[in-house]
Design an enzyme around this catalytic site. Sequence first.
Site, mmCIF file in Angstrom:
data_model
loop_
_atom_site.group_PDB
_atom_site.id
_atom_site.type_symbol
_atom_site.label_atom_id
_atom_site.label_comp_id
_atom_site.label_asym_id
_atom_site.label_seq_id
_atom_site.Cartn_x
_atom_site.Cartn_y
_atom_site.Cartn_z
ATOM 1 N N GLY A 1 -26.752 18.611 1.784
ATOM 2 C CA GLY A 1 -28.176 18.782 2.053
ATOM 3 C C GLY A 1 -29.010 18.778 0.784
ATOM 4 O O GLY A 1 -30.036 18.078 0.698
ATOM 5 N N ALA A 2 -28.609 19.547 -0.220
ATOM 6 C CA ALA A 2 -29.385 19.617 -1.460
ATOM 7 C C ALA A 2 -29.419 18.240 -2.132
ATOM 8 O O ALA A 2 -30.451 17.820 -2.671
ATOM 9 C CB ALA A 2 -28.784 20.657 -2.413
ATOM 10 N N SER B 1 -36.015 35.160 -0.034
ATOM 11 C CA SER B 1 -37.415 35.003 0.378
ATOM 12 C C SER B 1 -38.093 36.312 0.757
ATOM 13 O O SER B 1 -39.256 36.531 0.397
ATOM 14 C CB SER B 1 -37.486 34.029 1.569
ATOM 15 O OG SER B 1 -36.983 32.784 1.183
ATOM 16 N N LYS C 1 -31.201 24.049 8.623
ATOM 17 C CA LYS C 1 -32.229 23.149 8.071
ATOM 18 C C LYS C 1 -32.313 21.835 8.845
ATOM 19 O O LYS C 1 -33.376 21.228 8.906
ATOM 20 C CB LYS C 1 -31.967 22.879 6.581
ATOM 21 C CG LYS C 1 -32.239 24.090 5.699
ATOM 22 C CD LYS C 1 -32.109 23.761 4.218
ATOM 23 C CE LYS C 1 -32.335 24.991 3.366
ATOM 24 N NZ LYS C 1 -32.360 24.685 1.927
HETATM 25 P P1 NAP Z 1 -23.345 21.783 1.006
HETATM 26 O O1 NAP Z 1 -24.027 20.760 1.857
HETATM 27 O O2 NAP Z 1 -22.394 22.716 1.636
HETATM 28 O O3 NAP Z 1 -22.513 21.107 -0.211
HETATM 29 C C1 NAP Z 1 -23.033 20.181 -1.090
HETATM 30 C C2 NAP Z 1 -21.983 19.120 -1.447
HETATM 31 O O4 NAP Z 1 -21.164 19.607 -2.495
HETATM 32 C C3 NAP Z 1 -21.012 18.722 -0.357
HETATM 33 O O5 NAP Z 1 -21.595 17.814 0.516
HETATM 34 C C4 NAP Z 1 -19.854 18.163 -1.152
HETATM 35 O O6 NAP Z 1 -20.046 16.763 -1.427
HETATM 36 C C5 NAP Z 1 -19.898 18.956 -2.441
HETATM 37 N N1 NAP Z 1 -18.863 20.005 -2.453
HETATM 38 C C6 NAP Z 1 -18.746 21.046 -1.604
HETATM 39 N N2 NAP Z 1 -17.665 21.784 -1.930
HETATM 40 C C7 NAP Z 1 -17.081 21.178 -2.996
HETATM 41 C C8 NAP Z 1 -15.916 21.428 -3.774
HETATM 42 N N3 NAP Z 1 -15.121 22.466 -3.506
HETATM 43 N N4 NAP Z 1 -15.635 20.565 -4.778
HETATM 44 C C9 NAP Z 1 -16.440 19.503 -5.054
HETATM 45 N N5 NAP Z 1 -17.529 19.213 -4.347
HETATM 46 C C10 NAP Z 1 -17.853 20.038 -3.346
HETATM 47 O O7 NAP Z 1 -24.421 22.648 0.261
HETATM 48 P P2 NAP Z 1 -25.984 22.406 0.039
HETATM 49 O O8 NAP Z 1 -26.720 23.004 1.171
HETATM 50 O O9 NAP Z 1 -26.222 20.992 -0.313
HETATM 51 O O10 NAP Z 1 -26.226 23.370 -1.221
HETATM 52 C C11 NAP Z 1 -25.574 23.108 -2.438
HETATM 53 C C12 NAP Z 1 -25.994 24.093 -3.497
HETATM 54 O O11 NAP Z 1 -27.380 24.003 -3.711
HETATM 55 C C13 NAP Z 1 -25.712 25.563 -3.137
HETATM 56 O O12 NAP Z 1 -25.148 26.185 -4.266
HETATM 57 C C14 NAP Z 1 -27.091 26.112 -2.835
HETATM 58 O O13 NAP Z 1 -27.190 27.488 -3.122
HETATM 59 C C15 NAP Z 1 -27.937 25.290 -3.798
HETATM 60 N N6 NAP Z 1 -29.364 25.208 -3.436
HETATM 61 C C16 NAP Z 1 -30.261 25.681 -4.320
HETATM 62 C C17 NAP Z 1 -31.623 25.612 -4.029
HETATM 63 C C18 NAP Z 1 -32.630 26.145 -5.007
HETATM 64 O O14 NAP Z 1 -33.768 26.425 -4.600
HETATM 65 N N7 NAP Z 1 -32.292 26.280 -6.263
HETATM 66 C C19 NAP Z 1 -32.058 25.065 -2.823
HETATM 67 C C20 NAP Z 1 -31.102 24.551 -1.932
HETATM 68 C C21 NAP Z 1 -29.742 24.639 -2.255
HETATM 69 P P3 NAP Z 1 -18.812 15.736 -1.303
HETATM 70 O O15 NAP Z 1 -18.127 16.055 -0.018
HETATM 71 O O16 NAP Z 1 -19.471 14.401 -1.296
HETATM 72 O O17 NAP Z 1 -17.934 15.951 -2.486
#
Ligand code: NAP
Length: 249
Positions: free
Chosen positions: A131-132, A16, A66
């Site tokens: 979260g995503a 950002s 968040k």
């Molecule tokens: P998070 O809450 O840490 O993880 C998302 C989910 O992924 C977890 O709840 C888990 O679900 C699964 N997961 C985590 N580690 C895993 C593994 N080793 N194997 C399989 N599943 C796994 O992360 P988040 O904040 O939601 O963000 C996720 C991604 O979105 C990140 O890469 C972030 O950079 C990206 N993002 C991008 C944007 C954008 O603007 N493009 C915005 C926000 C986030 P389960 O436990 O149910 O398996």
Amino acid sequence: MIRFGLIGYPLSHSFSQGYFTRKFQEEGTQDRYRYDNFPLASIQDFPTMLAQHPDLRGINVTIPYKEAVIPFLDALDPAAAAIGAVNTIRIDQGKLTGYNTDVIGFGESLHDFLAHHGGPSQGALVLGTGGAAKGVAWVLRQAGIPFTYVSRTKSKEQLSYSQLTAAHLAKVDLIVNTTPLGMSPAVDNFPDIPYHCLNARHRLYDVIYNPPKTVFLQKGEAQGAAIRNGLAMLHGQAEAAWTIWRQTN
Ligand code: NAP
């Protein structure tokens, strides 16, 4: 000088500050606006940081605050309240209102993707439940697209990766990866789905933008699926934050 900023921890790889600093330079408003990073080791430091910077009018919020920032706000936009996560705060006469512009960025980018590749989706899988995923689910519900979560944890409401069959993939035309699998630096990782069951009817969206083409997207593309990464979502959430801040500044 009007100040904007980002809270989170750590903030070494923040997008950002560069985005808004470039924007203010391009618009010739760098003498009016500035954007700073505020790494907070604890969210309890947030009120002190606000008191020290009375010129702040807008704040972006990133990992890990968040959800934790919500008790510090005076009001919540309905989408942020429904999702339970805030990534943008507007400060207007000392009143803090929380918004979720991640869903605006994702929604715009998803609708553009679908419009260019086969039209509305009849059914989706959402990989991950963090979260995503909550933001993605909100957008899918708003669009009337039925979906199922895929998680490492098996439950009544969601599938586990080992349960996924050809029949599940035949029923959907959209798969959204919201897990961090494949994100730099661990770029060789990918969600464990039966890629051989994908075909040209499928659309694969990855919220990851670095690298631009994750292994998840590469494997989908090799099967003829249309692919889209999370870069437009990232830009979209920043522009939506700017639209919200500009209403008062
Ligand atoms: P998070 O809450 O840490 O993880 C998302 C989910 O992924 C977890 O709840 C888990 O679900 C699964 N997961 C985590 N580690 C895993 C593994 N080793 N194997 C399989 N599943 C796994 O992360 P988040 O904040 O939601 O963000 C996720 C991604 O979105 C990140 O890469 C972030 O950079 C990206 N993002 C991008 C944007 C954008 O603007 N493009 C915005 C926000 C986030 P389960 O436990 O149910 O398996």
